[in-house]
Design a protein around this motif. Structure first.
Motif, mmCIF file in Angstrom:
data_model
loop_
_atom_site.group_PDB
_atom_site.id
_atom_site.type_symbol
_atom_site.label_atom_id
_atom_site.label_comp_id
_atom_site.label_asym_id
_atom_site.label_seq_id
_atom_site.Cartn_x
_atom_site.Cartn_y
_atom_site.Cartn_z
ATOM 1 N N GLY A 1 28.861 11.018 9.493
ATOM 2 C CA GLY A 1 28.566 12.117 8.959
ATOM 3 C C GLY A 1 27.644 12.295 7.923
ATOM 4 O O GLY A 1 27.233 13.440 7.325
ATOM 5 N N GLN A 2 27.309 11.297 7.407
ATOM 6 C CA GLN A 2 26.468 11.132 6.185
ATOM 7 C C GLN A 2 25.138 11.323 6.489
ATOM 8 O O GLN A 2 24.526 11.014 7.755
ATOM 9 N N VAL A 3 24.460 12.187 5.597
ATOM 10 C CA VAL A 3 22.865 12.575 5.873
ATOM 11 C C VAL A 3 22.137 11.666 5.029
ATOM 12 O O VAL A 3 22.357 11.497 3.577
ATOM 13 N N VAL A 4 20.910 10.791 5.466
ATOM 14 C CA VAL A 4 20.374 10.148 4.513
ATOM 15 C C VAL A 4 19.048 10.554 4.411
ATOM 16 O O VAL A 4 18.520 10.799 5.444
ATOM 17 N N PHE A 5 18.554 10.430 3.342
ATOM 18 C CA PHE A 5 17.057 10.605 3.197
ATOM 19 C C PHE A 5 16.259 9.506 2.700
ATOM 20 O O PHE A 5 16.383 8.933 1.369
ATOM 21 N N PRO A 6 15.789 9.005 3.773
ATOM 22 C CA PRO A 6 15.239 7.674 3.411
ATOM 23 C C PRO A 6 13.878 7.633 2.563
ATOM 24 O O PRO A 6 13.635 6.720 1.711
ATOM 25 N N LYS A 7 13.258 8.641 2.440
ATOM 26 C CA LYS A 7 12.086 8.670 1.510
ATOM 27 C C LYS A 7 12.509 9.495 0.063
ATOM 28 O O LYS A 7 11.336 9.498 -0.761
ATOM 29 N N ASN B 1 0.791 -1.089 0.027
ATOM 30 C CA ASN B 1 -0.009 -0.037 -0.139
ATOM 31 C C ASN B 1 0.870 1.172 -0.113
ATOM 32 O O ASN B 1 0.471 2.344 -0.117
ATOM 33 N N GLU B 2 2.284 0.932 -0.099
ATOM 34 C CA GLU B 2 3.220 2.216 0.248
ATOM 35 C C GLU B 2 3.618 2.597 -1.215
ATOM 36 O O GLU B 2 3.996 1.802 -1.986
ATOM 37 N N GLU B 3 3.342 3.775 -1.391
ATOM 38 C CA GLU B 3 3.875 4.360 -2.738
ATOM 39 C C GLU B 3 5.250 5.411 -2.473
ATOM 40 O O GLU B 3 4.849 6.393 -1.525
#
Lengths: 304, 212
Positions: free
Chosen positions: B153-159, B65-67
């Motif tokens: 130090g890495q910035v992660v954007f999970p979405k 159900n996730e998009e």
């Protein structure tokens, strides 16, 4: 040492001829001018695709160094093929004036195969201008959202090329323009889920959109008809003025300089000798186009 | 008309006829295959709102159900532009298939100073100098609202996802995002002057299953 050198068997010297860098004497200086203007156009407004830009740069520089190339139909055939191959490969991204440029290089090739190249080139130029305006007019009449003014309404609100006119003549402010831009981005952003955004505009934009719509229709119709009309008769005698007015009015709003320059070269080629001052008007239009390209907003501090 | 005259006439008409032939083909494609009037050599620019920019793509990785909305990766931008210019089920399906074959991972950004310091101290990181960080700045407020900062130090954007350029597996420290299929939607907007709204409507939609 001297003796050894003298005893070496000498090869016969090859029959070296100086490279001919001057144009063929039979061809006119005017034809050379048209060729040079086209080469400059190809160099100054190059293709964004490296496989078109690099071969064209080599070809153009070669034609500047070896003047005879400018009168060689094979040179213009290769140039036309390079431009057209680039257009074919990227037909869904290239702008229409790149197509026109390809036809123009083909025209130079064709005219050099005839005994009267200058006259032939003038005939081709007239036809290319006439048909390109005819098809442009067709699309404007066939598009419902052009005739009712919607297109220019949209362009005045969201196309950055029209921003100066919208603010100067349409009464739009920086804040209104920025608000519209924000709304537009919200609609088309990749993760957007909305399907409509509200735009803001002044009453002046509605009037301006109508005026620009009708002006564009009328001037394109007049240019198309005057270039299609038999030479030297009625409206045909005014065709250069209509084309110059089109160039000066259109590119003051939407400075597509490559297109403007192509039209100026073709206009110059086909204009008749009896109106000598018309040539100067075309050259003046060329200078004015460059002035249009000045960053007026930055100079006047409107961007700060 | 003798041969010489016929040859001259052919040379005079060659370029104008080519212009007319291509412009007529463009009109035919615009009328029957939804080619944007702006493109294709028919001189239809500045005649309608319906330019390729007015057709835009919405692409989702679907997992149950996730998009998750994603951007067209750089190596498929040309195909994406073609879909916008002359949208068809075949082209959109091709794009969806290629996207479904890709490995998708969250965007990562690294502070250059931290990245340099890590490389100096950790010999293993030296090998990954070209790998783990992206220069691209995310352009989404919705997707970037959940951000993780890793110890290095890495910035992660999970979405906010990106497709790996070469389609290979996720590199060290990265986790590939699972999805079942990719949905590509082509949208088209128009200006309704009466309500002064820019309104978009879906033009076509295709899906492609992910590789097992």
């Amino acid at each position: 040492m001297k003796a050894i050198v003298e005893r070496l068997p000498l090869k016969p010297r090859p029959n070296l001829r100086p490279v001919d860098t001057s144009p063929a004497p039979a061809t006119s200086a005017r034809l050379d001018l048209y060729a040079i203007m086209t080469l400059l156009l190809l160099l100054v407004y190059p293709s964004s695709f490296w496989y078109v830009r690099i071969p064209l740069t080599v070809l153009c520089v070669s034609a500047f160094v070896f003047g005879a190339l400018r009168f060689d139909p094979r040179f213009w055939f290769v140039t036309a093929m390079v431009v057209m191959a680039g257009n074919y490969q990227n037909w869904f991204t290239v702008d229409n004036h790149k197509y026109l440029l390809g036809y123009w290089c083909l025209a130079l090739f064709c005219c050099l195969l005839t005994e009267v190249p200058e006259k032939t080139l003038a005939q081709i130029a007239r036809k290319l201008i006439a048909f390109s305006f005819l098809f442009a007019l067709f699309w404007k009449i066939a598009s419902r959202d052009f005739l009712d003014g919607t297109f220019f309404h949209y362009a005045l609100l969201l196309d950055d090329r029209f921003r100066g006119v919208s603010e100067l003549l349409g009464g739009m402010t920086n804040e209104l323009m920025d608000a519209n831009r924000t709304a537009y981005r919200a609609l088309i952003n990749f993760d957007s889920r909305i399907d409509a955004v509200q735009l803001l505009f002044t009453k002046g934009i509605t009037y301006l959109a109508r005026i620009v719509t009708w002006w564009t229709l009328i001037i394109e119709l007049v240019v198309a008809v005057s270039f299609l009309w038999p030479l030297g008769k009625s409206i045909s005698r005014w065709r250069d003025f209509f084309l110059i007015i089109f160039i000066l009015s259109t590119y003051s709003v939407a400075p597509v300089l490559g297109f403007g320059w192509t039209l100026i070269i073709m206009g110059l080629v086909q204009c008749e000798d009896r109106y000598r001052y018309v040539r100067w008007l075309y050259m003046a239009a060329f200078v004015v186009l460059q002035i249009y390209n000045l960053p007026f907003r930055a100079i006047l501090g409107a961007d700060s | 008309m003798n041969l010489k005259q016929a040859r001259l006439r052919a040379l005079v008409w060659a370029a104008p006829l080519l212009l007319c032939a291509i412009a007529c083909l463009q009109i035919y494609l615009a009328m029957t295959k939804s080619l944007s009037p702006w493109k294709g050599g028919g001189f239809g620019m500045f005649s309608t709102v319906d330019s390729p920019d007015a057709r835009f793509l919405r692409i989702y990785l679907v997992n149950g159900n996730e998009e998750t909305a994603v951007l067209v990766p750089d190596n498929l931008k040309k195909l994406g532009r073609e879909v916008q210019t002359i949208p068809s089920t075949a082209l959109a399906s091709d794009l969806a298939r290629r996207l479904a074959h890709g490995t998708w991972t969250p965007y990562r950004m690294t502070d250059p100073v931290r990245h340099y310091q890590n490389a100096q101290t950790d010999p293993e990181t030296l090998g990954g100098l070209v790998g783990p960080s992206d220069d691209a700045t995310p352009n989404s407020s919705n997707a970037a609202d959940v951000v993780k900062t890793l110890p290095d130090g890495q910035v992660v954007f999970p979405k906010l996802l990106r497709m790996r350029e070469n389609g290979g597996p996720a590199s060290k420290g990265e986790e590939a995002v699972a999805f079942q299929r990719v949905r590509v939607e082509v949208w088209r907007y128009n200006l309704d002057v009466g309500s002064s709204q820019l309104r978009a409507s879906k033009y076509l939609e295709v899906t492609a299953d992910a590789q097992p």
